[in-house]
Motif scaffolding. Structure first.
Motif, short mmCIF file in Angstrom:
data_model
loop_
_atom_site.label_atom_id
_atom_site.label_comp_id
_atom_site.label_asym_id
_atom_site.label_seq_id
_atom_site.Cartn_x
_atom_site.Cartn_y
_atom_site.Cartn_z
N SER B 227 37.34 75.43 69.52
CA SER B 227 37.10 76.70 68.83
C SER B 227 38.09 76.80 67.67
N ARG B 228 37.59 77.10 66.50
CA ARG B 228 38.46 77.23 65.33
C ARG B 228 37.66 77.72 64.13
N SER B 229 38.34 78.00 63.04
CA SER B 229 37.67 78.27 61.78
C SER B 229 37.82 77.04 60.91
N THR B 410 28.98 77.29 68.97
CA THR B 410 28.33 78.29 68.13
C THR B 410 28.98 78.29 66.75
N ALA B 449 33.33 80.36 61.72
CA ALA B 449 33.99 80.34 63.03
C ALA B 449 33.21 79.46 63.99
N ILE B 450 33.90 78.52 64.62
CA ILE B 450 33.29 77.64 65.62
C ILE B 450 33.70 78.16 66.99
N GLY B 451 32.74 78.40 67.87
CA GLY B 451 33.04 78.78 69.25
C GLY B 451 32.69 77.60 70.14
#
Lengths: 468, 453
Positions: B227-229, B410, B449-451
């Motif tokens: 998870s990150r941007s 996501t 944004a990556i989930g």
């Protein structure tokens, strides 16, 4: 109690002739499907009644099955000449010897749908009044309600099916649905709330304040979200709301249990009949006979009486969902899940009303048990790839759970994961069972399906938000 | 087509006789064939034929609509009466009125390909079988193809109204797609391949099958990314889906009713200079092209966003009238068939290409994610607020190059932020049937944004 069976759209004699004609060039199986559909829809937007529409479809589809191949043709109209044209077009793909069908025998005891108020007999003005009442109630719920859209629709769908195994059955289905979308706005922040009420019912469903109540719920959801912060991202415990939360099971498990995916090996549940895939307390059903629910029908679109099928019992896979073709292939009976969007589509295995049976917990207990997690009250919808089991759900109303309490609303969350893993992680089901309306798309066909459950807790699931 | 024009004209007369102040009739007649293939055999063969009439009427600012499939005189009378009855329930709207003729529509060359009629059923079946075979042959990890679908269709439509609108056209289109299943060790992935054109001759079965194989095998061994941007490169299919949503929120209907995040922004910069999008209803290649829209307005090109600046909203005759100030329909009164009245929607969207080759897009991204598929778009995007969060699969980008496959994550942002974050457009565009009908290159988004894990 025996009830009168619905009227047939064509008589058994003509149906029998058409089926025989379809088998003129051979084939193992032939079927005539006749449909007469009429409907009305109406909307309110900007407090004005608009988009008033009426429509009618009347036609037939004929299929002939030879080995693994299905030949299908459809025509508008139900006159003898129309049926002959469809039968000839379907038979044109084959070049064998005539096959004689069995004599038609009407399927008995299907019964007619019991409705209190036939929506077609209710003046359109009363439907407009209902929408105005919804609009007013939503606007009265809070000063920050900026837009209200409500839509009412009704449809009566009569069908008659005849096939070469001698089946001859009819069904008469009336459905009513109300949907309300509310937009709330504050200082440039815009949020939406959506709620529906629908059933295999008459106009009584939306009367007596039931319609206004969902308008208020949609407004409350939109207003609550005005205080929303970004949704969290990452893996955490998730509590899913009752009612439309059941779309979770519909996507995660229901689709993968449809026999067409199973037979092609394009499902993570293929070859898992009898296998433990969920915790032992989990029971789930597909039930096309639930009185009045959205996905309920007397017979399916192949004339098979609908039934309740236990698909998960004590955590084990106990059944797949079959239509006639796939059932024949596996040497079993159809489970009454052969459904089609219209006479222009081939039947395929589809869910009716699919749900996780109510459990022992209360929603409060499930929420109190979460130290830090996410509460998905409802979804905008979901999608699954049955082959890989990967699923995704768009959360329409969600909250952060901290220290066992609902703390703040979140915007823009998605739940994502893989079926088999997620199913095993269900660790609580509440008793507040409810069924809601859905439109399920598969293979380019949309059919009404009911989804349902009480509150469900999942020990860990990935939440896709923007707060990373 | 003469027959359809006659029916449309007759329906207008009957509706006026039934009490309509103004009436508009749309008749559609289509025939088509659908072939589904499984394991090199025909699974189903569908001969489709459909013919229907939709009538829209106006009575003192109240609009009503009805459709039906019985096109003989009693059927037409029933449809006309249904539309009049529907209009009487509606509330008057000062902007609701029958569209006036808006000029001569020009025929679009190649809209109906005569080549299509020369193809026999056998040839189409062979083509579909070849598509499946190509996927199986392309890579040993492809273990199955769930279904291969081939469709071709010829549609004719005619429109007439009491204001003097009239016209007819014919169009052909065809497409094929499949979903390949690839396996390696315990992992299983699916991948889509597709192709489209105006005749079966326009489809390349090898390329369609190979694409499905490549997409599925490229994901084998995928893991959840952190998870990150980070920067995200959207491939053409994903970029098209997002372009479709952008087109949707730029429809004047959504704007006027306070349901667009871009309301009141005309003339302002709403995106980065790398972003240019147009709607083009008369593009010869675009599969949604027609000489005129669902209200008879001649189609053409409308610049929506040019170098990041919002240039126009899409209008039908109702929204143009409501807008006032000389606004005119942009020929986006779109019909999805005879079962519903026209509403504002995109025709073909064209996202302008940039100067970056694919390798340069990756290099520019540096470290990020290349997204090749998204899921849950219909539920994961809120078109009113513009926020979205959707499921995604693809490949990691490390050191400016494609790295390990990634799934079960996501991507999330909101449309205004995403438009501003577009950093570059690829140099090569492709037509994609997602998000409507869209021609777009791959797009590099500076941050999303990556989930994931």
């Amino acid at each position: 109690m025996t009830r009168e069976d619905p009227e047939h759209l064509v008589d058994a004699e003509l149906a029998g002739r058409t089926v025989a004609r379809a088998l003129a060039n051979g084939g193992d199986f032939a079927e005539l499907f006749c449909e007469d559909r009429s409907g009305l829809s109406l909307a309110i937007d900007e407090s004005r009644i608009e988009r008033a529409q009426r429509g009618a479809d009347r036609g037939a589809g004929v299929r002939v099955v030879s080995g693994e191949t299905t030949y299908f043709a459809h025509v508008d109209g139900l006159a003898e000449a129309d049926l002959e044209r469809a039968a000839d077009a379907a038979a044109a793909g084959l070049s064998g010897d005539r096959h004689r069908p069995q004599a038609m025998a009407a399927t008995e005891g299907v019964g007619t749908q019991e409705i209190d108020t036939d929506p077609a007999a209710v003046a359109a003005e009363r439907k407009a009044e209902l929408l105005r009442a919804c609009d007013e109630r939503a606007r009265a719920t809070g000063g920050e309600v900026a837009q209200v859209q409500a839509g009412y629709s009704e449809a009566r769908r009569r069908i008659t099916v005849a096939n070469s195994d001698g089946r001859f059955a009819s069904d008469d289905r009336t459905r009513v649905r109300l949907g309300v979308q509310v937009v709330a706005a504050r200082d440039g922040t815009v949020e939406t709330g959506f709620e529906t009420l629908g059933g295999h019912r008459g106009f009584e469903l939306v009367e007596g304040g039931a319609g206004e109540a969902i308008a208020e719920r949609a407004a409350r959801a939109a207003l609550a979200l005005l205080d929303a912060g970004p949704a969290p991202a990452g893996a955490m415990p998730v509590v899913v709301g009752n009612g439309f939360g059941g779309v979770l099971f519909h996507e995660m498990t229901g689709h993968g249990l449809e026999a067409d995916h199973i037979q092609k090996g394009a499902s993570v549940y293929a070859g898992r009949l009898g296998e433990d895939i969920a915790p032992p307390f989990l029971r789930a059903y597909d039930d096309g006979r639930l009185p009045g629910e959205w996905g309920t029908e007397g017979v399916d679109d192949e004339g098979t009486p609908t039934r309740a099928t236990a698909v998960i019992h004590e955590g084990r896979v106990t059944a797949y969902l079959y239509d006639l073709l796939r059932a024949r292939k596996d040497g079993v009976e159809s489970t009454g899940n052969g459904r089609r969007q219209s006479f222009r589509h081939l039947p395929i295995p589809r869910m009716t009303n699919t749900f996780i049976a109510p459990g022992e917990a209360t929603p409060e207990e499930l929420i109190e048990s979460v130290k830090r997690g996410f509460y998905a009250v409802s979804f905008a919808g979901g999608q699954v790839d049955p082959t890989t089991g990967d699923f995704v759900f768009g959360v329409s109303e969600g909250y952060l759970l901290e220290g066992g309490e609902v703390t703040r609303p979140c915007r823009g969350a998605t739940l994502i994961g893989n079926c088999l893993g997620a199913l095993r992680k269900i660790d609580g089901v509440a008793g507040d069972f409810e069924v809601k309306t859905g439109f399920c798309g598969k293979g380019g066909q949309s059919v009404p399906t009911g989804v349902g459950q009480g509150h469900v807790r999942i020990a860990e699931m990935t939440v896709g938000g923007t707060a990373v | 087509m003469a027959d359809l024009e006659r029916i449309a004209g007759r329906a207008v007369e009957v509706a006026l006789g039934a009490g309509a102040g103004d009436a508009e009739a749309f008749v559609e007649d289509s025939t088509g064939l659908e072939v589904r293939i499984f394991e090199q055999q025909v699974e189903s063969l569908t001969e489709a034929g459909e013919r229907g009439l939709g009538v829209r009427v106006w009575i003192d600012g109240r609009a009503g609509y009805a459709y039906g499939t019985d096109l003989a005189e009693p059927g037409i009378a029933e449809i006309a009466a249904g539309a009049v009855e529907a209009a009487r329930v509606a509330d008057p709207d000062q902007f609701a009125a029958a569209p006036d003729p808006a000029g001569e529509a020009r025929a679009i060359e190649g809209l109906a390909d005569p080549e299509a009629a020369k193809w026999k059923t056998e040839g189409k079946v062979e083509l579909a079988v070849a598509v499946e075979r190509a996927a199986r042959a392309a890579d040993e990890h492809v273990v199955a193809v769930e279904t291969t679908v081939f469709v071709d269709e010829r549609a004719a439509a005619a429109l007439a109204s009491s204001r003097g609108v009239s016209g007819a056209y014919e169009a052909t289109h065809c497409y094929a797609y499949l979903s390949a299943i690839a396996e390696q060790a315990d992992d299983r992935q699916t991948g889509l391949g597709f192709g489209m054109g105006r005749s079966p001759a326009a489809l390349d079965p090898e390329a369609i099958g190979r694409e499905a194989a490549e997409r599925s095998t490229a994901l084998l061994g995928a893991a959840k990314p952190a998870s990150r941007s980070c920067p995200v490169v959207l491939d053409e299919t994903v970029a098209a889906s997002f372009a479709g949503f952008i087109g949707g929120v730029l429809c004047a209907d959504a704007v006027q009713r306070g349901r667009s995040p871009f309301a009141g922004r005309l003339g302002e910069a709403i995106g980065s200079p790398a972003l240019t999008i147009a709607d083009h209803g008369a593009d010869p290649v675009g599969l949604n092209s027609a000489p005129f829209d669902g209200e008879g307005v001649p189609t053409g090109r409308t610049a929506l966003i040019e170098a990041g600046e919002l240039r126009a909203y899409l209008h039908d005759s109702y929204t143009a009238r409501r807008q006032g100030d000389g606004a005119r329909s942009t020929a986006n009164g779109t019909r999805s068939g005879y079962r519903s009245p026209p509403s504002v929607a995109t025709s073909n969207l064209i996202v302008a290409t940039g100067a970056h080759g694919f390798a340069e897009l990756l290099a520019e991204a540096g470290d990020g994610i290349y997204v090749t598929d998204v899921a849950g778009l219909h539920s994961g995007v809120n078109p009113v607020s513009g926020t979205f969060s959707v499921g995604a699969t693809g490949r990691a980008i490390a050191g400016g190059e494609l790295a390990e496959p990634a799934d079960e994550f996501t991507i999330a942002s909101d449309l205004p932020a995403m438009l501003t974050a577009v950093r570059a457009a690829g140099a090569a565009a492709r037509w994609v049937p997602f998000g409507g009908s869209v021609s777009t290159p791959a797009l590099l988004i500076g941050e999303m944004a990556i989930g994931g894990a």
